[in-house]
Design a protein around this motif. Structure first.
Motif, short mmCIF file in Angstrom:
data_model
loop_
_atom_site.label_atom_id
_atom_site.label_comp_id
_atom_site.label_asym_id
_atom_site.label_seq_id
_atom_site.Cartn_x
_atom_site.Cartn_y
_atom_site.Cartn_z
N MET A 116 0.81 -1.23 0.00
CA MET A 116 0.00 0.00 0.00
C MET A 116 0.84 1.28 0.00
O MET A 116 0.37 2.31 -0.45
N GLU A 155 4.65 7.92 8.45
CA GLU A 155 3.25 8.19 8.78
C GLU A 155 2.31 7.29 7.96
O GLU A 155 1.26 6.87 8.45
N ALA A 156 2.67 7.02 6.72
CA ALA A 156 1.82 6.17 5.88
C ALA A 156 1.79 4.74 6.41
O ALA A 156 0.74 4.09 6.43
N MET A 198 -0.41 4.70 9.42
CA MET A 198 -1.81 4.81 9.03
C MET A 198 -2.33 3.48 8.50
O MET A 198 -3.39 3.01 8.91
N GLU A 199 -1.58 2.83 7.63
CA GLU A 199 -2.04 1.56 7.06
C GLU A 199 -2.07 0.46 8.12
O GLU A 199 -2.91 -0.44 8.06
N LYS A 240 -2.99 0.66 11.15
CA LYS A 240 -4.20 0.75 11.98
C LYS A 240 -5.27 -0.24 11.52
O LYS A 240 -6.03 -0.76 12.32
N ARG A 241 -5.35 -0.46 10.20
CA ARG A 241 -6.34 -1.38 9.66
C ARG A 241 -6.21 -2.76 10.30
O ARG A 241 -7.19 -3.47 10.48
N TYR A 242 -4.95 -3.13 10.61
CA TYR A 242 -4.68 -4.48 11.15
C TYR A 242 -4.52 -4.46 12.66
O TYR A 242 -4.06 -5.43 13.25
N ASP A 243 -4.86 -3.33 13.29
CA ASP A 243 -4.66 -3.15 14.73
C ASP A 243 -3.21 -3.44 15.13
O ASP A 243 -2.95 -4.07 16.16
N ARG A 262 -6.77 6.88 1.47
CA ARG A 262 -5.37 7.33 1.59
C ARG A 262 -5.25 8.81 1.27
O ARG A 262 -4.47 9.52 1.89
N TYR A 299 -11.06 -0.05 5.10
CA TYR A 299 -9.98 0.50 5.92
C TYR A 299 -10.49 0.87 7.32
O TYR A 299 -9.93 0.44 8.32
N HIS A 341 -11.43 -1.89 9.64
CA HIS A 341 -10.31 -2.76 10.03
C HIS A 341 -10.43 -4.15 9.42
O HIS A 341 -10.13 -5.14 10.08
#
Lengths: 319, 319
Positions: free
Chosen positions: A202, A245-246, A249-250, A252-255, B242, B278, B281
């Motif tokens: 991503m 930061e990216a 951010m990404e 977070k989707r997977y905790d 994004r 996203y 999650h």
């Protein structure tokens, strides 16, 4: 400010300290040039030398070093896992301080010409110095390797920028200006490699991510975690804080959380100031007034860097 | 699931409701085709029609519409601010549901051939349907406009994919498959246009940002705020969340907050599911089970969308 250029010549030799001492001697004895690092890899059979300093001095020392390398290395006897086309395989010049890309391109052209005249090795101008589209990518130039170069150079499409015939023992060399490449890894608090792979996809350009990010997953068995390993190919376009930061951010989707990061190899003051400017809430690196030690400490804290200190900053070695 | 394609033909005409009624009649009367929107712009002297439905039906209606448009539009008398090369200037096909890019490319090729045979207009295959590098970009094909096409087409480099000579009154047409373009604007709680411009530069590809983001600043005088206005040129590569999160992240540097956002034109269910995945999650849009109303409400909340409801979703118009 003094103009500073970095030069990172790759020699097709390793495990021969006496020869490397000879080859790097001009970098140790030329005024205005600083030898930062010499790193050999035996399975690659290749040594990467990192040098910085005053542009004309670095160029002159580089030409002297090439003259010695031609005497020490015989490509007809060279084997190694890394692809290679010559004894002095590639000579990248990277503008570090108070130097434009145009100036670094001009310096690389002078070096290419003088290196050819001193050694009779044919030289391609590559990367930002390339005069022709087909010469922009080093792997494209190198395709065929040392063994295939004599045949390849018969095609006018692959005529070198300096010289014509392959050097019988030293092959072909590429010289050019390229941006400073920042190798940057981010630690995740998981051992699930699939998550690191998904996040890497991503953030990297090929997956729709940032323009100058290449990324992949890596497992650190000893630490029981995975990393997103990245190359930031031009931090003046895609600043490193965006990579950091990216990924946060990404993740977070997977905790999943970012628990650390590391630079592999050297970074520059400009790269660190770009990062600091974002976290300091100022518009550009020009407004960052931290000294080197403060800058290293501040960026370390913001990016949760480990194994980082001032000696990993290129400019530190000029003094 | 039913295959659904979107078609967005651009006609070089406006301010003539009777002619547009004729030209859009095949979209209103062909089974399996839904006319979603007809939007004329008088200063452009151009009308953009949005149609969706079953691929073969949409293609057949498009060819019928072109036959009528040729009768209604005379390019020799056409003036307008928007660049144009033909009466049916461009016919983009966008795969929306259960349809691969390859299938949409094949459909566009059939349409190009049939449109040429029915009207004698020469047709270029463009964007993802382009057979030659020079035809990938519509502005490149269109350069010279209607008035310059006769001369341009004499060059074999600019030979159309179907036909040879310019149609005397209808010019030239481009037909091709392209990704769905998402027009997305983000509101900032400031009236400082420089901040919107700086953020736009950081998120867009040309500034080192995301691969499929084009962005710029815009001032909303009536609201007293600025926006970052964006085109997400391929949300299957660079998902819209994004764009949103990157603007939020860059805005922090300026102590500015994102206070809202809006879609201009239509989005698709897939685009919304990508965003929802996203924030929910989950790893991919396939795991998003919300129905259309729920999806619209959830994404609206996450992106602080205003002026958004189910009627702005392409698939809503199929039922």
């Amino acid at each position: 400010m003094t103009k500073i250029v970095e030069c990172v010549p790759n020699y097709s030799i390793s495990g021969n300290p006496a020869a490397m001492e000879q080859i790097t001697l001009p970098f140790q004895t030329t005024k205005g040039v600083h030898l930062v690092n010499v790193e050999g890899d035996t399975s690659y059979n290749r040594t990467v030398v990192t040098v910085i300093g005053e542009p004309q001095a670095v160029k002159a020392a580089m030409v002297e070093s090439a003259k010695i390398a031609v005497e020490c290395i015989d490509m007809r006897k060279h084997h190694g896992e890394h692809k290679r086309m010559g004894a002095i395989d590639v000579v990248p010049f990277i503008p570090i301080q108070d130097m434009t890309v145009e100036e670094a391109v001009a310096l690389s052209e002078e070096c290419a010409k003088e290196l050819h005249e001193a050694t009779d090795i044919p030289v391609f101008l590559y990367s930002l110095s390339a005069k022709r589209e087909q010469c922009a990518s080093l792997p494209d130039i190198r395709k065929g390797e040392f063994e295939g170069m004599a045949e390849k150079l018969k095609d006018p499409y692959w005529k070198p920028d300096f010289g014509t015939a392959v050097h019988p023992t030293a092959g072909v060399t590429a010289v050019g200006c390229r941006p400073l490449l920042i190798a940057f890894n981010i630690d995740l608090n998981t051992d699930n490699r699939k998550i690191a792979a998904a996040i890497a996809r991503m953030v990297r350009y090929s997956g729709g991510g940032y323009r100058c990010i290449q990324a992949g997953p890596v497992t650190l068995e000893d630490k029981g975690i995975v990393q997103v390993t990245m190359n930031v190919t031009d931090f003046t376009k895609t600043s490193v804080y965006r990579a950091f930061e990216a990924v946060k951010m990404e993740a977070k989707r997977y905790d999943v959380k970012v628990i650390g990061s590391e630079f592999i190899g050297l970074v520059s003051v400009d790269c660190l100031k770009d990062i600091a400017a974002y976290y300091l809430h100022v518009a550009s690196k020009a407004e960052v007034t931290l000294n080197l030690e403060e800058l290293v400490a501040y960026v370390s804290e913001q990016l949760k860097l480990h194994d980082f200190d001032a000696s990993k900053v290129i400019e530190y070695h000029v003094h």
